[in-house]
Write an enzyme that holds these catalytic residues in place. Sequence first.
Site, short mmCIF file in Angstrom:
data_model
loop_
_atom_site.label_atom_id
_atom_site.label_comp_id
_atom_site.label_asym_id
_atom_site.label_seq_id
_atom_site.Cartn_x
_atom_site.Cartn_y
_atom_site.Cartn_z
N LYS A 1 7.18 -3.19 2.53
CA LYS A 1 7.81 -1.90 2.25
C LYS A 1 8.82 -1.94 1.11
O LYS A 1 8.92 -1.00 0.36
CB LYS A 1 8.47 -1.36 3.52
CG LYS A 1 7.43 -0.93 4.52
CD LYS A 1 8.02 -0.34 5.76
CE LYS A 1 6.86 0.07 6.66
NZ LYS A 1 7.21 0.41 7.96
N ASN A 2 9.59 -3.01 0.95
CA ASN A 2 10.61 -3.01 -0.10
C ASN A 2 10.07 -3.54 -1.43
O ASN A 2 10.84 -3.77 -2.33
CB ASN A 2 11.85 -3.81 0.21
CG ASN A 2 12.05 -4.25 1.58
OD1 ASN A 2 11.22 -4.09 2.45
ND2 ASN A 2 13.17 -4.84 1.83
N CYS A 3 8.81 -3.77 -1.56
CA CYS A 3 8.23 -4.25 -2.82
C CYS A 3 7.69 -3.06 -3.62
O CYS A 3 6.99 -2.22 -3.08
CB CYS A 3 7.11 -5.25 -2.57
SG CYS A 3 7.70 -6.80 -1.89
N LEU A 4 8.03 -3.05 -4.89
CA LEU A 4 7.57 -1.97 -5.77
C LEU A 4 6.12 -2.15 -6.15
O LEU A 4 5.57 -3.16 -6.23
CB LEU A 4 8.44 -1.90 -7.02
CG LEU A 4 9.92 -1.68 -6.75
CD1 LEU A 4 10.70 -1.77 -8.05
CD2 LEU A 4 10.15 -0.33 -6.10
N LYS B 1 1.07 -3.89 2.24
CA LYS B 1 2.08 -4.16 1.22
C LYS B 1 3.46 -4.11 1.86
O LYS B 1 3.76 -3.19 2.62
CB LYS B 1 1.96 -3.11 0.10
CG LYS B 1 2.92 -3.31 -1.03
CD LYS B 1 2.68 -2.23 -2.07
CE LYS B 1 3.74 -2.28 -3.14
NZ LYS B 1 3.61 -1.16 -4.08
#
Length: 99
Positions: A96-99, A94
């Site tokens: 890193k900056n995606c919620l 995933k």
Amino acid sequence: MSTKNYLSKLADWSQDQAVSIAAADGIELNAEHIQVLDAARVFYDQYGFSPSMRPLCKTVAEHCGLEKGRSIYLLQLFPGSPAKLVARYAGLPKPKNCL
């Protein structure tokens, strides 16, 4: 082998597996989708992490053409959160900056 549908080992990925995961999400992958997945995998090989949206757009533009590197195009192919979906379908961690 996977955590929350993200593969833990890049080598475990296959195009058939991507098609199966996407189908479970209601997305039928075609050649345009696969081009984007391949571009994301090249990015991962080069930088060691999954691209968030901006780097994904840039990478897709470089590998698939400027018109395909636009966020609207990626949203049409991967509705909702393109960077997260591309990472999942491409067998990448995933972003890193995606919620």
